[in-house]
Design a protein around this motif. Structure first.
Motif, PDB file in Angstrom:
ATOM      1  N   ALA A 204       7.529  -2.973 -17.085  1.00  0.00           N
ATOM      2  CA  ALA A 204       6.785  -2.502 -15.919  1.00  0.00           C
ATOM      3  C   ALA A 204       7.406  -2.971 -14.605  1.00  0.00           C
ATOM      4  CB  ALA A 204       5.329  -2.955 -16.003  1.00  0.00           C
ATOM      5  N   ALA A 205       7.729  -4.249 -14.502  1.00  0.00           N
ATOM      6  CA  ALA A 205       8.292  -4.803 -13.268  1.00  0.00           C
ATOM      7  C   ALA A 205       9.631  -4.155 -12.936  1.00  0.00           C
ATOM      8  CB  ALA A 205       8.446  -6.313 -13.393  1.00  0.00           C
ATOM      9  N   THR A 206      10.433  -3.895 -13.960  1.00  0.00           N
ATOM     10  CA  THR A 206      11.744  -3.262 -13.764  1.00  0.00           C
ATOM     11  C   THR A 206      11.588  -1.841 -13.246  1.00  0.00           C
ATOM     12  OG1 THR A 206      12.698  -4.589 -15.549  1.00  0.00           O
ATOM     13  CG2 THR A 206      13.894  -2.605 -14.898  1.00  0.00           C
ATOM     14  N   ILE A 207      10.628  -1.107 -13.807  1.00  0.00           N
ATOM     15  CA  ILE A 207      10.385   0.274 -13.377  1.00  0.00           C
ATOM     16  C   ILE A 207       9.967   0.299 -11.909  1.00  0.00           C
ATOM     17  CG2 ILE A 207       8.873   2.280 -13.655  1.00  0.00           C
ATOM     18  CD1 ILE A 207       8.772   1.602 -16.659  1.00  0.00           C
ATOM     19  N   ILE A 208       9.056  -0.601 -11.530  1.00  0.00           N
ATOM     20  CA  ILE A 208       8.581  -0.658 -10.143  1.00  0.00           C
ATOM     21  C   ILE A 208       9.719  -1.012  -9.182  1.00  0.00           C
ATOM     22  CG2 ILE A 208       7.092  -1.934  -8.537  1.00  0.00           C
ATOM     23  CD1 ILE A 208       5.077  -2.193 -10.877  1.00  0.00           C
ATOM     24  N   SER A 209      10.496  -2.045  -9.507  1.00  0.00           N
ATOM     25  CA  SER A 209      11.573  -2.468  -8.608  1.00  0.00           C
ATOM     26  C   SER A 209      12.662  -1.401  -8.507  1.00  0.00           C
ATOM     27  CB  SER A 209      12.172  -3.792  -9.088  1.00  0.00           C
ATOM     28  OG  SER A 209      12.733  -3.659 -10.385  1.00  0.00           O
ATOM     29  N   ASP A 210      12.905  -0.675  -9.583  1.00  0.00           N
ATOM     30  CA  ASP A 210      13.912   0.387  -9.579  1.00  0.00           C
ATOM     31  C   ASP A 210      13.497   1.523  -8.647  1.00  0.00           C
ATOM     32  OD1 ASP A 210      16.432   1.166 -10.490  1.00  0.00           O
ATOM     33  OD2 ASP A 210      15.586   2.477 -12.021  1.00  0.00           O
ATOM     34  N   TYR A 211      12.248   1.955  -8.774  1.00  0.00           N
ATOM     35  CA  TYR A 211      11.734   3.002  -7.878  1.00  0.00           C
ATOM     36  C   TYR A 211      11.763   2.531  -6.429  1.00  0.00           C
ATOM     37  CZ  TYR A 211       9.986   6.685 -11.016  1.00  0.00           C
ATOM     38  OH  TYR A 211       9.884   7.737 -11.883  1.00  0.00           O
ATOM     39  N   THR A 212      11.335   1.296  -6.194  1.00  0.00           N
ATOM     40  CA  THR A 212      11.273   0.764  -4.830  1.00  0.00           C
ATOM     41  C   THR A 212      12.652   0.744  -4.185  1.00  0.00           C
ATOM     42  OG1 THR A 212       9.365  -0.626  -5.379  1.00  0.00           O
ATOM     43  CG2 THR A 212      10.649  -1.253  -3.445  1.00  0.00           C
ATOM     44  N   ALA A 213      13.657   0.384  -4.963  1.00  0.00           N
ATOM     45  CA  ALA A 213      15.017   0.294  -4.431  1.00  0.00           C
ATOM     46  C   ALA A 213      15.636   1.663  -4.172  1.00  0.00           C
ATOM     47  CB  ALA A 213      15.890  -0.494  -5.393  1.00  0.00           C
ATOM     48  N   LYS A 214      15.245   2.664  -4.983  1.00  0.00           N
ATOM     49  CA  LYS A 214      15.972   3.933  -4.936  1.00  0.00           C
ATOM     50  C   LYS A 214      15.261   5.070  -4.203  1.00  0.00           C
ATOM     51  CE  LYS A 214      18.625   2.819  -9.060  1.00  0.00           C
ATOM     52  NZ  LYS A 214      18.833   3.031 -10.506  1.00  0.00           N
ATOM     53  N   MET A 215      13.920   5.033  -4.122  1.00  0.00           N
ATOM     54  CA  MET A 215      13.274   6.130  -3.385  1.00  0.00           C
ATOM     55  C   MET A 215      11.971   5.736  -2.689  1.00  0.00           C
ATOM     56  SD  MET A 215      10.395   7.245  -5.313  1.00  0.00           S
ATOM     57  CE  MET A 215      10.189   8.888  -4.688  1.00  0.00           C
ATOM     58  N   LYS A 216      11.475   4.517  -2.879  1.00  0.00           N
ATOM     59  CA  LYS A 216      10.286   3.991  -2.218  1.00  0.00           C
ATOM     60  C   LYS A 216       9.114   4.991  -2.267  1.00  0.00           C
ATOM     61  CE  LYS A 216      11.049   1.343   1.237  1.00  0.00           C
ATOM     62  NZ  LYS A 216      11.392   0.825   2.597  1.00  0.00           N
ATOM     63  N   PRO A 217       8.423   5.058  -3.397  1.00  0.00           N
ATOM     64  CA  PRO A 217       7.307   6.004  -3.538  1.00  0.00           C
ATOM     65  C   PRO A 217       6.189   5.729  -2.542  1.00  0.00           C
ATOM     66  CG  PRO A 217       7.893   4.977  -5.637  1.00  0.00           C
ATOM     67  CD  PRO A 217       8.599   4.215  -4.581  1.00  0.00           C
ATOM     68  N   VAL A 218       5.425   6.759  -2.229  1.00  0.00           N
ATOM     69  CA  VAL A 218       4.280   6.581  -1.333  1.00  0.00           C
ATOM     70  C   VAL A 218       3.248   5.656  -1.963  1.00  0.00           C
ATOM     71  CG1 VAL A 218       3.054   8.621  -2.199  1.00  0.00           C
ATOM     72  CG2 VAL A 218       2.620   7.814   0.118  1.00  0.00           C
ATOM     73  N   ALA A 219       3.191   5.646  -3.292  1.00  0.00           N
ATOM     74  CA  ALA A 219       2.257   4.766  -4.002  1.00  0.00           C
ATOM     75  C   ALA A 219       2.690   4.642  -5.456  1.00  0.00           C
ATOM     76  CB  ALA A 219       0.832   5.310  -3.923  1.00  0.00           C
ATOM     77  N   PHE A 220       2.174   3.621  -6.108  1.00  0.00           N
ATOM     78  CA  PHE A 220       2.319   3.472  -7.557  1.00  0.00           C
ATOM     79  C   PHE A 220       0.931   3.558  -8.182  1.00  0.00           C
ATOM     80  CE2 PHE A 220       6.201   1.241  -6.245  1.00  0.00           C
ATOM     81  CZ  PHE A 220       7.129   1.702  -7.169  1.00  0.00           C
ATOM     82  N   GLU A 221       0.786   4.395  -9.200  1.00  0.00           N
ATOM     83  CA  GLU A 221      -0.445   4.386  -9.989  1.00  0.00           C
ATOM     84  C   GLU A 221      -0.231   3.372 -11.113  1.00  0.00           C
ATOM     85  OE1 GLU A 221      -2.949   7.164 -13.069  1.00  0.00           O
ATOM     86  OE2 GLU A 221      -2.092   8.140 -11.302  1.00  0.00           O
ATOM     87  N   LEU A 222      -1.058   2.341 -11.123  1.00  0.00           N
ATOM     88  CA  LEU A 222      -0.892   1.245 -12.065  1.00  0.00           C
ATOM     89  C   LEU A 222      -2.070   1.196 -13.019  1.00  0.00           C
ATOM     90  CD1 LEU A 222       0.331  -1.419  -9.488  1.00  0.00           C
ATOM     91  CD2 LEU A 222       1.723   0.125 -10.884  1.00  0.00           C
ATOM     92  N   VAL A 223      -1.771   1.238 -14.320  1.00  0.00           N
ATOM     93  CA  VAL A 223      -2.816   1.177 -15.344  1.00  0.00           C
ATOM     94  C   VAL A 223      -2.612  -0.083 -16.180  1.00  0.00           C
ATOM     95  CG1 VAL A 223      -3.101   3.683 -15.413  1.00  0.00           C
ATOM     96  CG2 VAL A 223      -1.495   2.596 -16.976  1.00  0.00           C
ATOM     97  N   PHE A 224      -3.719  -0.672 -16.617  1.00  0.00           N
ATOM     98  CA  PHE A 224      -3.620  -1.904 -17.400  1.00  0.00           C
ATOM     99  C   PHE A 224      -4.889  -2.087 -18.221  1.00  0.00           C
ATOM    100  CE2 PHE A 224      -4.672  -2.483 -12.964  1.00  0.00           C
ATOM    101  CZ  PHE A 224      -5.842  -3.232 -12.951  1.00  0.00           C
ATOM    102  N   ASN A 225      -4.704  -2.283 -19.503  1.00  0.00           N
ATOM    103  CA  ASN A 225      -5.830  -2.497 -20.420  1.00  0.00           C
ATOM    104  C   ASN A 225      -6.288  -3.959 -20.401  1.00  0.00           C
ATOM    105  OD1 ASN A 225      -7.713  -1.673 -22.413  1.00  0.00           O
ATOM    106  ND2 ASN A 225      -6.423  -2.557 -24.005  1.00  0.00           N
ATOM    107  N   SER A 226      -5.365  -4.859 -20.077  1.00  0.00           N
ATOM    108  CA  SER A 226      -5.710  -6.274 -19.945  1.00  0.00           C
ATOM    109  C   SER A 226      -5.276  -6.749 -18.561  1.00  0.00           C
ATOM    110  CB  SER A 226      -5.008  -7.109 -21.015  1.00  0.00           C
ATOM    111  OG  SER A 226      -3.616  -7.123 -20.799  1.00  0.00           O
ATOM    112  N   ASP A 227      -5.851  -7.871 -18.118  1.00  0.00           N
ATOM    113  CA  ASP A 227      -5.511  -8.348 -16.774  1.00  0.00           C
ATOM    114  C   ASP A 227      -4.573  -9.552 -16.822  1.00  0.00           C
ATOM    115  OD1 ASP A 227      -7.253 -10.232 -17.654  1.00  0.00           O
ATOM    116  OD2 ASP A 227      -8.835  -9.790 -16.202  1.00  0.00           O
ATOM    117  N   THR A 228      -3.695  -9.561 -17.821  1.00  0.00           N
ATOM    118  CA  THR A 228      -2.773 -10.686 -17.997  1.00  0.00           C
ATOM    119  C   THR A 228      -1.430 -10.481 -17.294  1.00  0.00           C
ATOM    120  OG1 THR A 228      -2.010  -9.729 -20.092  1.00  0.00           O
ATOM    121  CG2 THR A 228      -3.798 -11.345 -20.203  1.00  0.00           C
TER     122      THR A 228
END
Length: 303
Positions: A204-228
């Motif tokens: 997950a962290a790699t996907i977010i940082s990759d998008y941020t570096a290459k196209m900076k999305p207007v937002a990220f939709e983040l889903v999580f079944n646990s809060d760990t």
């Protein structure tokens, strides 16, 4: 004659004011969407106001607009003759008085059916096409087209024809490399694009940082079944890089049980919307839009 002319001028003036009001509203939402550090929490209504109108109906969209929400989420399926209509399920069984797969019916046949209410009662509402829905939303509210990525070529033509490209969000759960290989880099400039990232997955962290570096999305939709996941405590950092943080409060598996019904049915704000807001979320997709808007306005988090 003079009275008639005055009446016509008054009508034209009122129509102009209404058009200006619509234009101002979509500009306000657009400006806020691209201000990730804004305190304003944007509200996305899941399948329209389905508690008071059939889901994915024109009435459900209209109700959402009247509430003052920022975005409506709609779903699409393709008919036998290649037309895009609003429908979540692949079949007609649950939400209409018809039976069978949407893909086995032509648009003409689909238009003869009636939508059902949230409790399964047949209504007088018909199944809208994507084009009809976008014309209703035009200049009034942002639209998230679920499955829009899957049918992007057809979707794009409709958005271009209706003049709604700049107020439409299309999402994908794929990483940057997957999306670019499927759609090309030009895709990111065609509509407002938003990645969907499952925080329970190790990359997950790699996907977010990759998008941020290459196209900076207007937002990220983040889903999580646990809060760990550590990322849940790093939402402010995501906003500092230029992206809003979108979380779904629809049902427990999307938000580690910090969901809408906990807030509304049980009155437990501390473990639901309070928790979500405290983490720094500033876009919420909800099944309880009226109550959420009331909560946010009370806390001066929505205009």
């Amino acid at each position: 004659m003079r009275i008639k002319i005055i009446g016509i001028l008054t009508l034209l003036a009122s129509q102009f004011c209404y058009a200006q009001q619509i234009s101002n509203e979509i500009e306000t939402i657009s400006k806020l969407l691209f201000e990730p550090k804004s305190k304003e929490v944007l509200v996305i209504v899941h399948r329209g106001d389905w508690r008071n109108a059939p889901e994915n109906s024109i009435r459900a969209i209209e109700n959402t607009i009247k509430m003052g929400a920022d975005m409506v989420e709609i779903d699409i399926q393709k008919t036998k003759d290649g037309q895009l209509v609003l429908m979540h399920d692949k079949t007609l069984n649950r939400t209409t008085n018809g039976k069978g797969n949407v893909s086995d019916f032509t648009l003409e046949e689909i238009k003869k059916l009636y939508l059902k209410s949230g409790i399964g009662i047949e209504t007088h509402h018909r199944i809208p096409t994507l084009e009809e829905a976008m014309l209703v939303a035009k200049g009034r509210i942002f639209v998230n087209i679920d499955k829009g990525y899957n049918h992007f070529d057809e979707v794009y033509k409709i958005l271009e024809r209706t003049g709604t490209l700049k107020q439409t969000v299309v999402k994908s759960g794929g990483d940057y490399e997957k999306v670019t290989s499927e759609k090309g880099k030009a895709f990111f400039n065609q509509v407002v694009f938003m990645p969907v990232v499952n925080l329970d997955k190790p990359d997950a962290a790699t996907i977010i940082s990759d998008y941020t570096a290459k196209m900076k999305p207007v937002a990220f939709e983040l889903v999580f079944n646990s809060d760990t996941s550590k990322i849940i405590n790093q939402f402010s950092q995501i906003k500092n890089t230029g992206s809003r943080v979108w979380v779904n409060t629809l049902w427990p598996s999307l938000n580690a049980s910090h969901h809408d019904d906990l807030a509304v049915e049980e009155g437990n704000l501390k473990d639901s919307w309070d928790w979500i807001i405290a983490k720094g979320v500033n876009m919420i997709q909800t099944d309880r839009p009226q109550e959420l808007l009331q909560y946010l306005r009370k806390n001066k988090l929505h205009r």
